[in-house]
Design an enzyme around this catalytic site. Structure first.
Site, PDB file in Angstrom:
ATOM      1  N   GLU A 118       0.828  -1.206   0.000  1.00  0.00           N
ATOM      2  CA  GLU A 118       0.000   0.000   0.000  1.00  0.00           C
ATOM      3  C   GLU A 118       0.865   1.261   0.000  1.00  0.00           C
ATOM      4  O   GLU A 118       0.529   2.248  -0.668  1.00  0.00           O
ATOM      5  CB  GLU A 118      -0.936  -0.013   1.205  1.00  0.00           C
ATOM      6  N   GLU A 138      -4.384  -8.972   2.871  1.00  0.00           N
ATOM      7  CA  GLU A 138      -5.263  -8.721   4.015  1.00  0.00           C
ATOM      8  C   GLU A 138      -6.448  -9.684   4.088  1.00  0.00           C
ATOM      9  O   GLU A 138      -6.846 -10.115   5.177  1.00  0.00           O
ATOM     10  CB  GLU A 138      -5.762  -7.267   3.981  1.00  0.00           C
TER      11      GLU A 138
END
Length: 264
Positions: A118, A138
């Site tokens: 990210e 995730e």
């Protein structure tokens, strides 16, 4: 500018380039709360004073990991309240990275998983070593990307590719990241920083106000309609006309010499 952080190393190079290294070698440079706070303090400071800097390079310590994501050992057993409080720090960190007024370039030197991926997606552009690997894992942990992954990755690689990667949690190579648009160049590990500094120096030699205005026009324009983006571009352009750097650039061209930009 403070440089004595616990989890990052900050080094000014050649006067106007800052090298920031994520430095938690015993944890594959994974993000804990302190790293979030350190990055917030450093990058939020640039919103009021860039201290003559013209580019920032962000990399990780060592040759195996850029950032392995959130530190799951620290998160193990966290209460819901503690988890959310920590995530607020990470959210603030992301906004500080995205809001950096000067070019922010990634030198991804190894694994960039979860929050590490990210961060890479939030940078202005990225060079990566051949051994770099990326993943947004995730969903394999029962959560989802919450550090801009569902927003920045699709902007880099497209909606369908981002859905494939995020919904599966599937890792991908530096070569694939380059092919899909997340990475600009892939280099051997021993050449990564040299190449990243080379492009940073090239950027730093240009008009600093011009670079900052162009960066904002690109980033904000992509969030607007074409008509609004064009209007924003002209507003950014017109702020350059009365600058001393604009006059110096034209004069230097006519005198056949390199311009001496002062950021004024």
């Amino acid at each position: 500018m403070r440089t004595d952080f616990q989890t990052i190393k900050v080094e000014r190079r050649d006067g106007d380039i800052l090298l920031v290294t994520l430095h938690r070698p015993d944890a594959s440079n994974a993000m804990n709360t302190q790293m979030g706070l350190d990055l917030v303090e450093l990058f939020e400071g640039f919103s009021t004073d860039i201290e003559g800097l013209r580019a920032v390079i962000l990399t990780g310590h060592g040759d195996k990991a850029f950032c392995a994501g959130g530190d799951l050992k620290q998160r193990n057993g966290m209460t819901d309240e503690a988890w959310q409080a920590q995530h607020l720090v990470f959210e603030r960190m992301l906004r500080a990275l995205l809001g950096c007024p000067i070019p922010l370039i990634g030198a991804i030197n190894g694994a960039a998983y979860g929050g590490g991926c990210e961060i890479a997606a939030a940078l202005d552009f990225v060079y990566a070593s051949t051994n770099a690997r990326f993943a947004l894992t995730e969903v394999t942990l029962g959560i989802m990307p919450g550090g801009g992954g569902t927003q920045n990755l699709p902007r880099a690689v497209g909606e369908r590719r981002a859905k494939e990667l995020i919904l599966s949690g599937q890792p991908f190579s530096a070569a694939e990241a380059e092919q899909w648009g997340l990475v600009n160049r892939v280099l051997p590990p021993g050449e990564l920083l040299e190449a990243t500094f080379a492009i940073a120096h090239r950027i730093a030699a240009n008009g600093p106000i011009s670079v900052r205005q162009a960066k904002q026009a690109i980033h904000r324009g992509l969030q607007m309609s074409l008509a609004d983006g064009l209007a924003f571009e002209i507003e950014a352009y017109n702020r350059l006309v009365p600058t001393a750097d604009r006059r110096e650039g034209v004069l230097a061209f006519n005198e056949r010499r390199k311009p001496n930009f002062q950021g004024k």
